[in-house]
Design a protein around this motif. Structure first.
Motif, PDB file in Angstrom:
ATOM      1  N   ALA A  21     -13.844  83.594  59.545  1.00 16.02           N
ATOM      2  CA  ALA A  21     -13.425  83.797  58.149  1.00 16.02           C
ATOM      3  C   ALA A  21     -12.129  84.589  58.067  1.00 16.02           C
ATOM      4  N   CYS A  22     -11.294  84.222  57.107  1.00 13.93           N
ATOM      5  CA  CYS A  22     -10.119  85.062  56.840  1.00 13.93           C
ATOM      6  C   CYS A  22     -10.579  86.283  56.045  1.00 13.93           C
ATOM      7  N   ARG A  23      -9.823  87.325  56.156  1.00 16.03           N
ATOM      8  CA  ARG A  23     -10.210  88.589  55.508  1.00 16.03           C
ATOM      9  C   ARG A  23      -8.992  89.254  54.869  1.00 16.03           C
ATOM     10  N   GLU A  54     -10.891  95.630  57.443  1.00 15.77           N
ATOM     11  CA  GLU A  54     -11.042  94.265  56.948  1.00 15.77           C
ATOM     12  C   GLU A  54     -12.149  94.259  55.897  1.00 15.77           C
ATOM     13  N   ASN A  57     -15.556  89.115  52.890  1.00 18.59           N
ATOM     14  CA  ASN A  57     -14.889  87.906  52.403  1.00 18.59           C
ATOM     15  C   ASN A  57     -15.691  87.223  51.299  1.00 18.59           C
ATOM     16  N   ARG A 114     -16.141  83.129  47.601  1.00 18.30           N
ATOM     17  CA  ARG A 114     -15.748  83.384  48.993  1.00 18.30           C
ATOM     18  C   ARG A 114     -14.228  83.240  49.131  1.00 18.30           C
ATOM     19  N   LEU A 115     -13.649  84.122  49.931  1.00 20.56           N
ATOM     20  CA  LEU A 115     -12.203  84.119  50.177  1.00 20.56           C
ATOM     21  C   LEU A 115     -11.787  82.914  51.023  1.00 20.56           C
TER      22      LEU A 115
END
Lengths: 140, 386
Positions: A21-23, A54, A57, A114-115
């Motif tokens: 996942a990106c954060r 971080e 997300n 969600r990101l």
């Protein structure tokens, strides 16, 4: 595989592994026990040092709108006719303002979001320069 | 304040969406204020120019049209609160003894700022907006409105009623950008194109150009130049930036936590020695009607959650208990940026003198003017008929 990198340094991390996942990056103040976004030079409450962290997300939609004006930096209306914007509360107590995917009728306060990376330009070599957005998490 | 400060002159160039050279608007506002004050430019001891979109030393250059007197000239910028901040500096200049007479002159042309957006923001790639600058103010205020609807049951019709009221207030204001030729109805406001749900184009502040000027001075100057008119005293001047709140948003075009207004107004009431119940009229940063609705409560005009009732009872229209946005507000008088806060002082001063004709608030005694500046700051001034 398309390489995605943030528009600017210091706001988010996008792992090379698409399964990761990106954060977003924030600052945690131990002295105030508060987290902030984006990164702070120091704690705005105690003036003590902060550490970069971080952020989660996933979060909850606090409010939203559907905007029918050109996006910031553009003189042209979106081809899709508009775009969603939202404020998303993350578990760390941080409220994020963001573009959100979907149509007006899709949005509901309290929904889980969600990101995700938001590609905004692509280089000749295929590299995508990304901001961020939030996407509704489908009900199980 | 160390010395009492009075508004002795106000002047404006009408806000407009037409192209008029900024230099011409600056000159009109400045000379009108000097004439209203009954003084010459050589009498001005400090000049504060307020503008957002202009170039380096633009205001200093325009001031040469008023005269070459050697007067100290300073440029102030505080987003939408630019004019209010320039006015505050003028007030403090006189209060603190730096000058006996000080001038605040705000001007801008929003079209110039629109063009500026074609340039890439510093530090961004591909000419794209930066992370810090991705959401429009319209989106921010719309989200405030949606949350209010969720929490308090406010309806879109309430927002439309506030906007229609402000459009109708502006009908008789010669300085207003939006002067409708008929009574604006709630239905018209609702039927306008949507800008950002729940706000339609007729609920959004009018973007344009204009200039406004206010001259403040000591009591001695005010008495000397009253010319039979009531004197207008500045009884409070407050400016605050943000303090931390739960869910604090640091990024984007925001006006800070809602309670910035509550906090700044409290300081202003204490300074003026009055309460919200003593106010005769109020000007606020009504970029969208959600703001005006919230400020009814945050300024203490009514209790939390009671703002909707004020709208439905007509309390905030001219003729009502506490008129808001008497000159049309940002929604209809317009919001060119730099001059907006001083345009509020223009109306407040003339209301307190009893000079506003068809949009006069009868018996006006105390006026509160409020602006937010994205970034963010809150400015509140209270003017009193002395």
């Amino acid at each position: 595989m398309t390489k995605q990198i943030p528009l600017e340094e210091g706001y988010m991390v996008i792992p090379d592994d698409p399964d990761q996942a990106c954060r977003l990056l924030g600052s945690y103040s131990k002295a105030a026990d508060k987290t902030f976004f984006p990164i702070r030079k120091r704690c705005p409450i105690t003036e003590q040092s902060v550490e970069t962290v971080e952020l989660s997300n996933e979060g909850e939609l606090y409010s939203w709108s559907f905007v029918l004006m050109p996006k910031m930096g553009s003189q042209q209306q979106d081809a899709s006719g508009g775009f969603g914007v939202g404020q998303i509360d993350l578990p760390e107590g941080v409220r994020i303002q963001s573009v959100i995917d979907g149509k007006q009728e899709d949005f509901k306060i309290g929904m889980k979001m969600r990101l995700a990376p938001n590609p905004m330009a692509t280089d000749d070599d295929g590299t995508q320069y990304c901001g961020f957005k939030f996407i509704a998490i489908e009900e199980a | 304040m160390n010395r009492d400060v009075y508004v002795i002159g106000v002047g404006m160039h009408a806000f407009t969406k037409e192209y008029i050279p900024v230099r011409d608007m600056y000159f009109t506002a400045g000379t009108d204020a000097l004439k209203d004050a009954g003084i010459d430019f050589k009498d001005v001891g400090y000049l504060y120019n307020g503008y957002i979109g202009g170039g380096m030393m633009e205001g200093t250059g325009y001031a040469k049209d008023l005269g070459l007197t050697g007067v100290p000239v300073v440029h102030i910028e505080n987003a939408s609160a630019t004019g209010s901040s320039a006015f505050r500096e003028a007030v403090w200049s006189v209060s603190g003894g730096a000058s006996d007479v000080a001038m605040a002159l705000g001007f801008d042309d929003m079209a110039r700022m629109g063009l500026a957006r074609k340039k890439p923001a510093p530090g961004t790639r591909k000419g794209l907006p930066s992370f810090e600058n991705t959401l429009l103010p319209a989106g921010f205020f719309a989200m405030w409105a949606v949350r209010r609807m969720h929490e308090a049951g406010t309806t879109v019709e309430t927002f439309a009623k506030i906007a229609a009221k402000n459009w109708n207030h502006a009908r008789h204001n010669p300085m207003a950008q939006r002067r409708a030729d008929h009574e604006i109805t709630v239905e018209e406001v609702l039927a306008a194109p949507m800008v950002a749900y729940p706000h339609t184009a007729m609920m959004a502040c009018a973007s344009g150009a204009g200039a406004a000027c206010a001259i403040v001075a000591t009591e001695e100057w005010a008495k000397k130049n009253a010319n039979g008119r009531p004197m207008v005293k500045v009884t409070a001047s407050q400016l605050q930036s943000e303090v931390y709140s739960e869910g604090h948003i640091f990024m984007g075009a925001v006006v800070g936590p809602a309670f910035s207004t509550e906090r700044t107004a409290k300081l202003a009431y204490e300074e003026a020695g009055i309460g919200p119940e003593d106010l005769s009229l109020v000007q606020v940063h009504d970029a969208f009607p959600i703001e005006e609705l919230m400020y009814y409560e945050l300024l203490g005009i009514c209790g939390e959650g009671e703002g909707d009732r004020l709208v439905h009872d007509g309390d905030t229209a001219i003729g009502g208990r506490i008129p808001f946005s008497t000159d049309g507000g940002l929604i209809a008088r317009g919001h060119p940026g730099g001059p907006t806060g001083i345009a509020q002082v223009w109306d407040a001063t003339r209301q307190l003198r009893g000079d506003q004709g068809k949009f006069q608030v009868e018996g006006a005694q105390n006026a509160l003017v409020h602006m937010m500046g994205a970034g963010s700051v809150c400015a509140v001034h209270i003017l009193q008929k002395a």
